[in-house]
Design a protein around this motif. Structure first.
Motif, short mmCIF file in Angstrom:
data_model
loop_
_atom_site.label_atom_id
_atom_site.label_comp_id
_atom_site.label_asym_id
_atom_site.label_seq_id
_atom_site.Cartn_x
_atom_site.Cartn_y
_atom_site.Cartn_z
N LEU A 189 43.30 39.28 35.36
CA LEU A 189 42.82 38.30 34.38
C LEU A 189 42.88 36.88 34.93
O LEU A 189 41.99 36.06 34.66
CB LEU A 189 43.64 38.41 33.09
CG LEU A 189 43.38 39.65 32.24
CD1 LEU A 189 44.35 39.69 31.06
CD2 LEU A 189 41.95 39.69 31.74
N ASP A 190 43.91 36.57 35.71
CA ASP A 190 43.99 35.24 36.33
C ASP A 190 42.80 35.02 37.27
O ASP A 190 42.19 33.93 37.28
CB ASP A 190 45.29 35.10 37.11
CG ASP A 190 46.51 34.95 36.20
OD1 ASP A 190 46.32 34.68 35.00
OD2 ASP A 190 47.63 35.12 36.71
N GLU A 247 47.46 41.26 34.36
CA GLU A 247 47.56 39.80 34.33
C GLU A 247 47.04 39.18 35.62
O GLU A 247 46.42 38.11 35.60
CB GLU A 247 49.01 39.37 34.08
CG GLU A 247 49.51 39.68 32.68
CD GLU A 247 48.62 39.09 31.59
OE1 GLU A 247 48.20 37.92 31.75
OE2 GLU A 247 48.35 39.77 30.59
N CYS A 259 35.96 32.48 44.06
CA CYS A 259 35.31 31.30 43.49
C CYS A 259 34.36 30.65 44.49
O CYS A 259 33.27 30.18 44.11
CB CYS A 259 36.36 30.29 43.04
SG CYS A 259 37.35 30.89 41.64
N GLU A 293 39.58 34.67 35.13
CA GLU A 293 39.49 33.38 34.44
C GLU A 293 39.12 32.26 35.41
O GLU A 293 38.37 31.34 35.05
CB GLU A 293 40.82 33.06 33.74
CG GLU A 293 41.14 33.97 32.56
CD GLU A 293 40.17 33.81 31.39
OE1 GLU A 293 39.38 32.85 31.37
OE2 GLU A 293 40.22 34.67 30.48
N LEU A 335 35.44 32.61 35.99
CA LEU A 335 34.70 32.15 34.81
C LEU A 335 34.69 30.63 34.70
O LEU A 335 33.70 30.03 34.28
CB LEU A 335 35.30 32.77 33.54
CG LEU A 335 35.11 34.28 33.38
CD1 LEU A 335 35.96 34.80 32.24
CD2 LEU A 335 33.65 34.63 33.17
N ALA A 336 35.78 30.01 35.10
CA ALA A 336 35.84 28.55 35.06
C ALA A 336 34.99 27.92 36.15
O ALA A 336 34.56 26.76 36.02
CB ALA A 336 37.30 28.10 35.20
N THR A 394 37.95 38.04 26.89
CA THR A 394 37.67 36.92 27.79
C THR A 394 36.25 36.41 27.57
O THR A 394 35.48 36.96 26.78
CB THR A 394 37.84 37.34 29.26
OG1 THR A 394 36.75 38.22 29.62
CG2 THR A 394 39.17 38.04 29.48
N ASP A 395 35.88 35.40 28.35
CA ASP A 395 34.51 34.86 28.28
C ASP A 395 33.57 35.57 29.24
O ASP A 395 32.45 35.10 29.46
CB ASP A 395 34.52 33.37 28.60
CG ASP A 395 35.12 32.54 27.48
OD1 ASP A 395 35.05 32.99 26.32
OD2 ASP A 395 35.69 31.47 27.77
#
Length: 294
Positions: A134-135, A131, A94, A138, A141-142, A171-172
């Motif tokens: 994916l965490d 998983e 991030c 996500e 993406l956030a 997902t997005d």
């Protein structure tokens, strides 16, 4: 128009968006003469910057610094950046996303490999539990505001490829990549489970995937094609040839022929990259040119 929006818009248009893999500022300067999009290849950057294979040596500040130099020199090119596994930790991923968006990257590719990582077209790849990936995805993406995010799986088991493709499509993430896909049949299978999600195909000379034209990829429902290594491998071939010739000629340089590069041509190419020569009006917005930005 922001860089992410410009790339996202082009991907949504008809046809396949090609992005050319570059490995340093000089290869980017040549690529910009022919295409309006670049793929900042981890394979190429590891080879050029470190002289090492693409197995996890890249440090994120080095990649961010490279992308910053690229954006200053090429204000209207799409820049899709390979960030491998997000440099292991989701918080680091991030942090890198925020840096890249601030300096004008168009998008990133985030893979589901775990360390030690490997080039997507070689054996020995290991993947994170779905998983866990994916965490991380996500969270990325956030964090992004406009950056295009390509979700990549390196799964090799056939059942797992389709399971992950379907999960990533839900997902997005803007685009999906199954790296190292081995056949046209498997492109069709992936296309069949991901619905309307844009699909990216990675071609690398000598890699696992079939060699396909943009027209063929379009017929298969592919939206983006990245070419990771044409510049790197062409440079390798040309440099080896030139140095063999130099040795054979007892150190005498060959004359410059038509279409070949000498000092004048090289300087002319590089002068385009000086930032004060670039337009400072709305014309430096991405996506306003056709084949190239220069």
């Amino acid at each position: 128009m922001s860089y992410g929006t410009a790339l996202r818009t082009e991907i949504s248009d008809a046809g396949v968006t090609p992005l050319i893999g570059i490995y340093d500022m000089y290869s980017a300067s040549v690529a910009a003469q022919h295409y309006n999009g670049m793929f900042v290849s981890g394979f190429g950057f590891a080879a050029s910057y470190y002289g090492l294979p693409d197995i996890g040596y890249i440090a994120w500040p080095d990649m961010v610094g490279f992308v910053q130099r690229l954006r200053l020199a090429f204000p209207r090119q799409h820049l899709l950046v390979d960030i491998d596994d997000g440099y292991v930790d989701p918080e680091v991923a991030c942090h890198v996303i925020e840096h890249l968006e601030t300096i004008g990257a168009s998008g990133v590719i985030l893979e589901d490999q775990k360390r030690p990582r490997r080039c997507g077209h070689v054996s020995g790849k290991q993947i994170l539990p779905l998983e866990e990936y994916l965490d991380k995805l996500e969270l990325v993406l956030a964090t992004r505001t406009d950056l295009v995010v390509v979700a990549r799986t390196d799964a090799t088991d056939e059942h797992e490829i389709l399971r992950r493709a379907e999960a990533l499509a839900a997902t997005d993430a803007d685009v999906l990549l199954v790296d190292g896909v081995r056949s046209i049949e498997w492109i069709r299978k992936v296309r069949g489970v991901i619905g309307s999600k844009p699909l990216l195909f990675n071609q690398i000379a000598g890699g696992l995937s079939p060699r396909l034209s943009l027209s063929e990829l379009d017929e298969l429902g592919v939206d983006v094609a990245i070419y990771s290594t044409p510049c790197l491998f062409a440079a390798h071939t040309a440099m080896s040839h030139a140095l063999r010739q130099l040795r054979a000629n007892d150190g005498r340089l060959d004359p410059i022929g038509d279409g070949e590069v000498g000092v004048a041509e090289s300087i002319a190419l590089l002068e385009h990259n000086i930032s004060r020569h670039h337009p400072r009006s709305r014309d430096r917005e991405p996506g306003l040119t056709g084949a190239s930005q220069q």
